[in-house]
Design an enzyme around this catalytic site. Structure first.
Site, PDB file in Angstrom:
ATOM      1  N   SER A   1      -7.267   5.219   9.527  1.00 47.44           N
ATOM      2  CA  SER A   1      -7.400   4.082   8.644  1.00 47.44           C
ATOM      3  C   SER A   1      -7.002   4.386   7.197  1.00 47.44           C
ATOM      4  O   SER A   1      -5.826   4.552   6.912  1.00 47.44           O
ATOM      5  CB  SER A   1      -8.829   3.557   8.730  1.00 47.44           C
TER       6      SER A   1
ATOM      7  N   ASP B   1       6.178   8.415   3.137  1.00 45.42           N
ATOM      8  CA  ASP B   1       7.314   7.494   3.038  1.00 45.42           C
ATOM      9  C   ASP B   1       8.044   7.621   1.711  1.00 45.42           C
ATOM     10  O   ASP B   1       9.263   7.416   1.642  1.00 45.42           O
ATOM     11  CB  ASP B   1       6.842   6.052   3.236  1.00 45.42           C
TER      12      ASP B   1
ATOM     13  N   LYS C   1      -5.215   3.479  13.351  1.00 45.68           N
ATOM     14  CA  LYS C   1      -5.992   2.268  13.071  1.00 45.68           C
ATOM     15  C   LYS C   1      -5.363   1.546  11.896  1.00 45.68           C
ATOM     16  O   LYS C   1      -5.481   1.987  10.755  1.00 45.68           O
ATOM     17  CB  LYS C   1      -7.443   2.589  12.762  1.00 45.68           C
TER      18      LYS C   1
END
Length: 482
Positions: free
Chosen positions: A330, A341, A355
């Site tokens: 999460s 990224d 999640k």
């Protein structure tokens, strides 16, 4: 016939009880407007139906309410054993939520205190970790800077009495209930420290306790975390165990310490981190990114929202690695995905939990209970999915994968040893705050009060004294407690 009365009330105010409260803890500038009440025929999916079809659909819906009311009524009147109305209603609520997803759930009045502690990372108490070992209530570790720490409690102390009542055969939940309480109130504890048998009694005033979520690899001689893992090479190490309301503040202070020591590289350890507050994850990622999207969310009844990094207070100019494992979930995935990224950090370890949903915590019964409801899903900056659906395969895109060549998957036995080692490092075996005898008197003598802490210890304890904000926040956690 309470259930028929309930059904009548629902019919008089159709669908009004389904209106969701605004997300608790959202900043005003980001809060979504409350959803308008839906009248019969205006529900999602009703578009394109004729007036007759809508009326038929609504009649079927009301008929199902009648079935529910009749069922509850029959159970209450005729079931072989007596069962309370609250038990029936809570079972019905949980039955509705079980049809949704594993992360939507109902928090009952009996569970609300523990849930708030998990979300807020704060509670009223004396600041000790306890366990029942061999039938004896034992101090696992005092929390640094807490009232228990300043009173000289140590790992291994056995609590034999709480406020004059014996702790023999007490369970952990009951002990926690007795020790916790409103800030400013006091509790008297009688202890022994094996192998010695002498008793000592301390009277400790409760405070708002701040639970550490930002930890290092080891403590220094003053029981504070040393965030510099390698002082010669200037490699820092910071472990975040959950994302709470004070995580960003504590992380920023740790980074200031490392910056003063001329940090040249950082290891951010998110292994075993189950998640926490969405806002906290965004703040943590923002600390290491100067620009670009951090995360975006979208739901059926909420517009797409996106958060981007800002330049001020960004720590750049040094390499970073993020450690993750199968239990990083999460909020941990939001941070690791954003740093990966934007090529700000290498991700090392194993594929994360997967999640990618956000729950809003909605107060019920004026805060006596709550509903944790999945209202949105989030996407990483690349746009790739994070959520692992029930039918997801290993070959599908979900979770956060380690960077190529940096996958390290530990066998279960080695993982267990890692957990045990981390647990041992977190325990405070020696309390440097006060001499053991100071601040305590022999049994039968009136305690003289807490020993006055040094300036550093006073400052450390102040962080836990501020009263928590009443508002809750959007949460991305996988569970209520860790």
């Amino acid at each position: 016939m309470v259930y028929r009365a309930l059904l009548a009330a629902l019919m008089l105010a159709p669908f009004g009880w389904f209106g969701l409260a605004p997300a608790l803890g959202e900043e005003p500038k980001q809060a979504s407007p409350p959803a308008a009440k839906q009248l019969p025929g205006e529900r999602e999916g009703a578009a394109g139906l004729s007036k007759k079809e809508r009326l038929e659909e609504d009649a079927e819906y009301y008929e199902m309410f009648k079935v529910l009311a009749d069922t509850m009524d029959q159970v209450e009147r005729n079931y072989v054993k007596d069962i309370s109305r609250r038990e029936l209603m809570e079972a019905a609520i949980r039955g509705v939520l079980e049809k949704l997803d594993p992360y939507s759930n109902y928090i009952s009045p009996d569970e609300i205190s523990r849930f708030k502690t998990a979300v807020e990372n704060q509670f009223g108490g004396i600041g000790i970790q306890i366990d029942v070992r061999h039938g004896r209530l034992t101090v696992v570790s005092p929390l640094v800077g807490s009232p228990a720490y300043r009173a000289g409690l140590q790992s291994g102390d056995v609590i034999v009495e709480i406020d004059g009542a014996s702790s023999v055969d007490i369970d952990r939940d009951e002990a926690v209930r007795r020790l916790k309480g409103e800030a400013g109130t006091s509790v008297e504890i009688t202890l022994v420290h094996p192998p010695k048998s002498e008793r000592r009694t301390v009277k400790i005033e409760r405070e708002i306790i701040h639970i550490e979520t930002v930890l290092g690899d080891r403590r220094d001689d003053h029981d504070r975390w040393d965030f510099m893992f390698d002082h010669q090479k200037k490699i820092g190490y910071i472990r975040i165990v959950s994302f709470g309301r004070d995580t960003f503040r504590d992380l920023r202070e740790a980074m200031k310490e490392l910056d003063k020591q001329h940090l040249r590289g950082l290891v951010l350890d998110l292994r075993f981190n189950p998640g926490g507050l969405l806002a906290s994850a965004i703040e943590v990622a923002d600390l290491f990114l100067s620009e670009g999207e951090i995360v975006s969310t979208a739901g059926r009844n909420s517009p797409k929202r996106s958060w981007s990094a800002r330049k001020p207070e960004t720590y750049e100019g040094f390499p970073m690695v993020v450690l993750v494992n199968r239990y990083s979930a999460s909020a941990s995935e939001i941070v690791s995905a954003a740093l990966q990224d934007h090529k700000r950090a290498l991700v090392i370890g194993e594929r994360t939990w997967g999640k990618g949903s956000v729950q809003n915590v909605i107060e019920l019964q004026d805060g006596k209970s709550a509903l944790k409801l999945t209202t949105a899903s989030y996407r990483r900056p690349s746009g790739h999915n994070i959520h692992r659906f029930p039918d997801s395969k290993e070959s599908d895109v979900w979770g956060v994968m380690p960077d190529a060549g940096y996958e390290i998957k530990l066998p279960d036995a080695e993982l267990g040893r890692l957990v045990a080692d981390r647990h041992d490092r977190d325990i405070l075996l020696i309390n440097h705050s006060v001499p053991q005898a100071e601040g305590a008197k022999a049994d039968g003598e009136k305690p003289s009060g807490e020993a006055k802490p040094s300036a550093e210890e006073s400052d450390a304890s102040q962080a836990g004294k501020a009263k928590p904000d009443a508002a809750k926040k959007e949460t991305t956690d996988t569970g209520e407690t860790k």
